[in-house]
Scaffold this active site. Sequence first.
Site, short mmCIF file in Angstrom:
data_model
loop_
_atom_site.label_atom_id
_atom_site.label_comp_id
_atom_site.label_asym_id
_atom_site.label_seq_id
_atom_site.Cartn_x
_atom_site.Cartn_y
_atom_site.Cartn_z
N LYS A 105 1.18 8.28 1.53
CA LYS A 105 1.83 7.30 1.91
C LYS A 105 3.07 7.08 0.94
CE LYS A 105 2.78 2.45 1.50
NZ LYS A 105 3.57 1.91 0.35
N ASP A 145 12.03 8.07 15.67
CA ASP A 145 10.95 7.64 15.77
C ASP A 145 9.82 7.66 14.68
OD1 ASP A 145 8.34 7.19 16.80
OD2 ASP A 145 8.56 8.11 18.82
N GLU A 199 10.10 -2.23 0.66
CA GLU A 199 9.33 -2.22 -0.62
C GLU A 199 10.30 -2.05 -1.92
OE1 GLU A 199 5.68 0.16 -0.53
OE2 GLU A 199 5.68 0.40 -2.30
N HIS A 240 8.26 -1.72 -10.93
CA HIS A 240 8.27 -2.58 -9.87
C HIS A 240 8.70 -4.04 -10.47
CE1 HIS A 240 6.24 -0.78 -6.25
NE2 HIS A 240 6.25 0.08 -7.22
C1 MEV Z 1 3.29 2.81 -3.15
O1 MEV Z 1 3.96 2.23 -2.07
C2 MEV Z 1 3.08 4.35 -3.23
C3 MEV Z 1 2.38 4.94 -4.36
O2 MEV Z 1 1.04 4.35 -4.34
C4 MEV Z 1 2.29 6.33 -3.97
C5 MEV Z 1 1.32 7.09 -4.97
O3 MEV Z 1 0.34 6.40 -5.39
O4 MEV Z 1 1.32 8.41 -5.01
C6 MEV Z 1 2.95 4.49 -5.62
#
Ligand code: MEV
Length: 451
Positions: free
Chosen positions: A282, A298, A99, A395
């Site tokens: 995430k 792992d 990513e 990004h």
């Molecule tokens: C994207 O891979 C991760 C984010 O969505 C985390 C977040 O929203 O805190 C930017």
Amino acid sequence: MDQSQKPKTEVGQSPEKKQRTSRFPGFYKLDVWERLDKLADWYPLTTKEKWTLKNETLTAEQADVMVENVIGVFGLPLGVAVNFRINDKDYVIPMAVEETSIVAACSNLARIIRENGRLTASAPHAIMEGQVQLVNPQDPQQAAKDIMEAKERLLLLANRQDPTLVSLGGGAKDLSVRHLDTESGPMLIVHLAVDVVDAMGANAVNTMVETLGPVLGEIAKAEVVCQIISNLCDKSLVRARLEIDPACLKTKIFDGMTVAQRVVKAYHFADADPYRAATHNKGIMNGIDAVLIATGNDWRAVEAGAHAYAARTGRYRSLTKYRIEGGKLIGEIEVPIAVGVVGGVGKLHRGVEILLRLMGMPSRRELAEVVATVGLVQNLAALKALVTEGIQEGHMTLHARNVAYSAGAIGDLAIAVAEQMIKEGRIRFDRAREILKKKLSHKAETPGNGQ
Ligand code: MEV
């Protein structure tokens, strides 16, 4: 390092204590070979090792002894996060991830923190637990009592399965019993706590619980069903903390304290709402997984443990916490992390072997501290972007290049197509195709162009 490249005075570093620095100004501007060469300032890689990292961290032949039905090797971008200083020690941290922005955001925030704050982390002695499931014991109370009476004998039996681990100071250390009421009736769940030293420990623990299972079944007069490690390794909780002067978070629109306050509000949102917590966590795992993959660990086990831990209160919540205290922004993470630096794929995977050396051959505890810290820094980097310019801005460049590449542009042409899309504020596949078509026809029409 020339004077112009010298970092600002960094908190916690005495000028006379000169140590290796993970600060590599302009690293991102180099090409792949130049970056590998530059890493020699950090760790002397041989030409062969550099070639291996660049081209072939794993061969199909090596892969063929790792899993079944191998038809090839699957690639992922391998980057290094620079600028990290954790517990007053510098780290260059390998990250394998597809990513855009993850490695850059992490490195950038690590630089800001080292110049304006501090990162600390601590990991306990590595204890992993195995579970034995005993279903419908004749007399659950008596069975639990009998098991606890046999504890020393059971620990001895478990330890006989792994004399090497015991000789290193590890091995089975404790045993306990939990009562569980389930749809299949009452169960006794026996937990075996094993000090796994520098390994991740799944093999050692699974062998031990599979040995104890039948014995426990006899003692409890119960049916033995599952005997397996638990990935909710909450006896291996790792903590990392950041402390930063909010002033350094300022953007064109917001002053630093406002950004810090907005970060705290974003944390409160994630902590109160599972829908947001899933995305927030995430972002943390973006960093954690990337280091786990690059170090041959792992990551599914750590993912499962982290999310189970995030839900331990009955609601899925944030793995990090933020507050403003004494004029500083404080961020903390507490997360179960099971990693290994011996065994596992490390022996077979040339890349992992080199990358662990690049990290200074950390112990299991040290690697766990680094992993948790990267998760925390990644999280603050994401929150900082979210509460200020939004996530898309950062990004943009790589995303635009990705779109240009998928539309068929390569090399300088891809860069030119990406730049035009950014200028227009339209980063789309169809637009990339149009720009590319125009540029190619223009090129073909240019006199002297041999294409
Ligand atoms: C994207 O891979 C991760 C984010 O969505 C985390 C977040 O929203 O805190 C930017």
